[in-house]
Design an enzyme around this catalytic site. Structure first.
Site, PDB file in Angstrom:
ATOM      1  N   SER A  12       0.851  -1.196   0.000  1.00 21.61           N
ATOM      2  CA  SER A  12       0.000   0.000   0.000  1.00 21.61           C
ATOM      3  C   SER A  12       0.879   1.236   0.000  1.00 21.61           C
ATOM      4  O   SER A  12       1.638   1.480   0.946  1.00 21.61           O
ATOM      5  CB  SER A  12      -0.883   0.016   1.248  1.00 21.61           C
ATOM      6  OG  SER A  12      -1.395   1.333   1.415  1.00 21.61           O
ATOM      7  N   HIS A  37      -1.065  -1.309  -4.319  1.00 19.27           N
ATOM      8  CA  HIS A  37      -2.358  -1.036  -3.670  1.00 19.27           C
ATOM      9  C   HIS A  37      -2.460   0.471  -3.450  1.00 19.27           C
ATOM     10  O   HIS A  37      -1.587   1.078  -2.816  1.00 19.27           O
ATOM     11  CB  HIS A  37      -2.432  -1.805  -2.348  1.00 19.27           C
ATOM     12  CG  HIS A  37      -3.755  -1.701  -1.661  1.00 19.27           C
ATOM     13  ND1 HIS A  37      -4.853  -2.449  -2.026  1.00 19.27           N
ATOM     14  CD2 HIS A  37      -4.164  -0.927  -0.613  1.00 19.27           C
ATOM     15  CE1 HIS A  37      -5.878  -2.157  -1.224  1.00 19.27           C
ATOM     16  NE2 HIS A  37      -5.487  -1.219  -0.365  1.00 19.27           N
ATOM     17  N   ASP A  39      -4.644   3.421  -1.997  1.00 22.14           N
ATOM     18  CA  ASP A  39      -5.711   3.744  -1.043  1.00 22.14           C
ATOM     19  C   ASP A  39      -6.238   5.156  -1.253  1.00 22.14           C
ATOM     20  O   ASP A  39      -5.482   6.129  -1.128  1.00 22.14           O
ATOM     21  CB  ASP A  39      -5.175   3.632   0.391  1.00 22.14           C
ATOM     22  CG  ASP A  39      -5.038   2.195   0.847  1.00 22.14           C
ATOM     23  OD1 ASP A  39      -5.995   1.419   0.671  1.00 22.14           O
ATOM     24  OD2 ASP A  39      -3.964   1.841   1.382  1.00 22.14           O
ATOM     25  N   MET A  41      -8.849   7.981   0.051  1.00 21.94           N
ATOM     26  CA  MET A  41      -9.639   8.375   1.231  1.00 21.94           C
ATOM     27  C   MET A  41     -10.141   9.803   1.057  1.00 21.94           C
ATOM     28  O   MET A  41      -9.413  10.645   0.531  1.00 21.94           O
ATOM     29  CB  MET A  41      -8.758   8.305   2.477  1.00 21.94           C
ATOM     30  CG  MET A  41      -8.180   6.927   2.709  1.00 21.94           C
ATOM     31  SD  MET A  41      -7.022   6.942   4.073  1.00 21.94           S
ATOM     32  CE  MET A  41      -6.653   5.199   4.210  1.00 21.94           C
ATOM     33  N   HIS A  71      -8.278   0.992  -4.090  1.00 22.93           N
ATOM     34  CA  HIS A  71      -9.209   0.751  -2.972  1.00 22.93           C
ATOM     35  C   HIS A  71      -9.911   2.065  -2.661  1.00 22.93           C
ATOM     36  O   HIS A  71      -9.313   2.958  -2.064  1.00 22.93           O
ATOM     37  CB  HIS A  71      -8.389   0.228  -1.777  1.00 22.93           C
ATOM     38  CG  HIS A  71      -9.197   0.015  -0.536  1.00 22.93           C
ATOM     39  ND1 HIS A  71      -8.605  -0.276   0.679  1.00 22.93           N
ATOM     40  CD2 HIS A  71     -10.542   0.038  -0.310  1.00 22.93           C
ATOM     41  CE1 HIS A  71      -9.549  -0.414   1.594  1.00 22.93           C
ATOM     42  NE2 HIS A  71     -10.721  -0.221   1.023  1.00 22.93           N
ATOM     43  N   MET A 142     -11.248  -6.276   5.183  1.00 23.53           N
ATOM     44  CA  MET A 142     -10.508  -5.297   5.983  1.00 23.53           C
ATOM     45  C   MET A 142     -10.224  -5.900   7.354  1.00 23.53           C
ATOM     46  O   MET A 142     -11.147  -6.305   8.067  1.00 23.53           O
ATOM     47  CB  MET A 142     -11.343  -4.016   6.187  1.00 23.53           C
ATOM     48  CG  MET A 142     -11.544  -3.142   4.968  1.00 23.53           C
ATOM     49  SD  MET A 142     -10.043  -2.608   4.131  1.00 23.53           S
ATOM     50  CE  MET A 142      -9.175  -1.732   5.425  1.00 23.53           C
ATOM     51  N   PHE A 148      -6.715   4.528   8.076  1.00 22.83           N
ATOM     52  CA  PHE A 148      -5.330   4.801   8.456  1.00 22.83           C
ATOM     53  C   PHE A 148      -4.457   3.577   8.242  1.00 22.83           C
ATOM     54  O   PHE A 148      -4.915   2.447   8.429  1.00 22.83           O
ATOM     55  CB  PHE A 148      -5.243   5.212   9.938  1.00 22.83           C
ATOM     56  CG  PHE A 148      -6.069   6.433  10.257  1.00 22.83           C
ATOM     57  CD1 PHE A 148      -5.559   7.705  10.030  1.00 22.83           C
ATOM     58  CD2 PHE A 148      -7.363   6.300  10.715  1.00 22.83           C
ATOM     59  CE1 PHE A 148      -6.338   8.831  10.283  1.00 22.83           C
ATOM     60  CE2 PHE A 148      -8.154   7.412  10.969  1.00 22.83           C
ATOM     61  CZ  PHE A 148      -7.640   8.681  10.752  1.00 22.83           C
ATOM     62  N   GLY A 149      -3.200   3.832   7.909  1.00 20.94           N
ATOM     63  CA  GLY A 149      -2.211   2.767   7.913  1.00 20.94           C
ATOM     64  C   GLY A 149      -1.694   2.577   9.331  1.00 20.94           C
ATOM     65  O   GLY A 149      -1.991   3.368  10.236  1.00 20.94           O
ATOM     66  N   ASP A 180      -6.378  -6.815   4.066  1.00 13.41           N
ATOM     67  CA  ASP A 180      -5.808  -5.464   4.092  1.00 13.41           C
ATOM     68  C   ASP A 180      -5.911  -4.891   5.495  1.00 13.41           C
ATOM     69  O   ASP A 180      -7.017  -4.695   6.012  1.00 13.41           O
ATOM     70  CB  ASP A 180      -6.578  -4.582   3.095  1.00 13.41           C
ATOM     71  CG  ASP A 180      -6.049  -3.155   3.010  1.00 13.41           C
ATOM     72  OD1 ASP A 180      -4.985  -2.855   3.591  1.00 13.41           O
ATOM     73  OD2 ASP A 180      -6.712  -2.342   2.337  1.00 13.41           O
ATOM     74  N   GLY A 182      -2.803  -4.112   8.818  1.00 13.03           N
ATOM     75  CA  GLY A 182      -2.011  -4.706   9.894  1.00 13.03           C
ATOM     76  C   GLY A 182      -1.274  -5.972   9.504  1.00 13.03           C
ATOM     77  O   GLY A 182      -0.856  -6.738  10.387  1.00 13.03           O
TER      78      GLY A 182
HETATM   79  C1  DX5 Z   1      -6.514   1.269   5.535  1.00  9.78           C
HETATM   80  C2  DX5 Z   1      -5.966   0.972   4.161  1.00  9.78           C
HETATM   81  C3  DX5 Z   1      -4.845  -0.009   4.161  1.00  9.78           C
HETATM   82  C4  DX5 Z   1      -3.638   0.457   4.912  1.00  9.78           C
HETATM   83  C5  DX5 Z   1      -2.685  -0.673   5.108  1.00  9.78           C
HETATM   84  O1  DX5 Z   1      -7.623   2.071   5.424  1.00  9.78           O
HETATM   85  O2  DX5 Z   1      -6.978   0.454   3.331  1.00  9.78           O
HETATM   86  O3  DX5 Z   1      -4.511  -0.394   2.841  1.00  9.78           O
HETATM   87  O4  DX5 Z   1      -2.991   1.501   4.274  1.00  9.78           O
HETATM   88  O5  DX5 Z   1      -1.638  -0.212   5.899  1.00  9.78           O
HETATM   89  P1  DX5 Z   1      -0.933  -1.124   7.007  1.00  9.78           P
HETATM   90  O6  DX5 Z   1      -0.388  -2.318   6.282  1.00  9.78           O
HETATM   91  O7  DX5 Z   1       0.110  -0.230   7.563  1.00  9.78           O
HETATM   92  O8  DX5 Z   1      -2.005  -1.527   7.981  1.00  9.78           O
HETATM   93 ZN    ZN Z   2      -6.434  -0.472   1.359  1.00  7.40          ZN
END
Ligand code: DX5
Ligand code: ZN
Length: 227
Positions: A12, A37, A39, A41, A71, A142, A148-149, A180, A182
């Site tokens: 991601s 990937h 993301d 938002m 995504h 999910m 958030f990552g 996706d 953690g």
């Molecule tokens: C969360 C995103 C994920 C996230 C993954 O909303 O969809 O793709 O960025 O990041 P990590 O791997 O750090 O959880």
């Molecule tokens: Zn994602």
């Protein structure tokens, strides 16, 4: 064939250094990533704001040809489906509660020639896929709440993966099962054993000193549980 014998790793780019995004994407691809990937938002469907179609367009212009897995965490998602298809997305995933008509939105994605994905938040029941299973190329589970990552993996999502793996196998269809949120070297094997075949990882890869080493450790962990 075991679901993980064709496992895909999808870093991601939310966790990449945005000041050097083109270089980061090239480096992670050279390090063995299969997909990118992406993301998206909107500070509405999720409480964060990230990147839009212009950024994907710029990556394509910079001759990045990799498979891009978009995504969408935006509401409404319908208009951005068209924009991301035009910008060069290969696959677009939507959350069912981010569009007014799920069946129509999935068809809209495929009409652009893109693959279509449906995303299940941690509390979304698996039954949401039942009447659209013929319209999806990928189901995304999910394992954190979207936005958030760097959040912690929710272990109950392993059972959800198992249930969905069975539904996909019973359907006889070719549908990828993506996880996706953690995902790290130390839990990717559990996700693979539960049936995931496509693995998103943001902070675990971009936060590591050596992307290639991290990706190859992830592949070794997946291989360990593949039968
Ligand atoms: C969360 C995103 C994920 C996230 C993954 O909303 O969809 O793709 O960025 O990041 P990590 O791997 O750090 O959880
Ligand atoms: Zn994602």
């Amino acid at each position: 064939m075991s679901p993980t014998s064709n496992a895909l790793i999808a870093p991601s780019i939310l966790a990449a250094d945005f000041a050097r995004l083109g270089d980061e994407v090239r480096t992670v691809l050279q390090s063995g990533a299969d997909w990118i990937h992406f993301d998206v938002m909107d500070n509405h469907y999720v409480p964060n704001l990230s990147i839009g179609p212009l950024v994907l367009q710029a990556l394509r212009k910079a001759e990045i040809e990799a498979f891009v897995d978009v995504h969408l965490m935006v509401e409404p998602a319908e208009r951005l489906i068209d924009d991301f298809a035009a910008a060069g997305a290969n696959l677009i995933s939507i959350h069912p509660d981010s569009v007014r008509h799920v069946d129509r939105a999935l068809s809209q994605i495929r009409e652009h020639g893109c693959q279509a994905g449906l995303v299940l938040n941690p509390a979304t029941p698996v039954e949401v896929i039942d009447w659209v299973i013929d319209k999806v190329d990928l189901i995304l589970v999910m394992s954190v709440n979207p936005g958030f990552g760097g959040q912690a993996f929710i272990p109950a999502m392993l059972n959800k993966l198992k249930v969905l793996r069975k539904r996909i196998d019973d359907s006889g269809r070719t549908i990828r099962l993506e996880i996706d949120g953690g995902i790290k070297v130390n839990n990717i094997a559990a996700a693979a054993a539960a049936g995931a075949d496509t693995f998103v990882a943001g902070s675990a890869i971009f936060g590591s000193a050596d992307y290639a080493a991290t990706i190859s450790q992830m592949r070794a962990e997946i291989a360990r549980v593949s039968g």
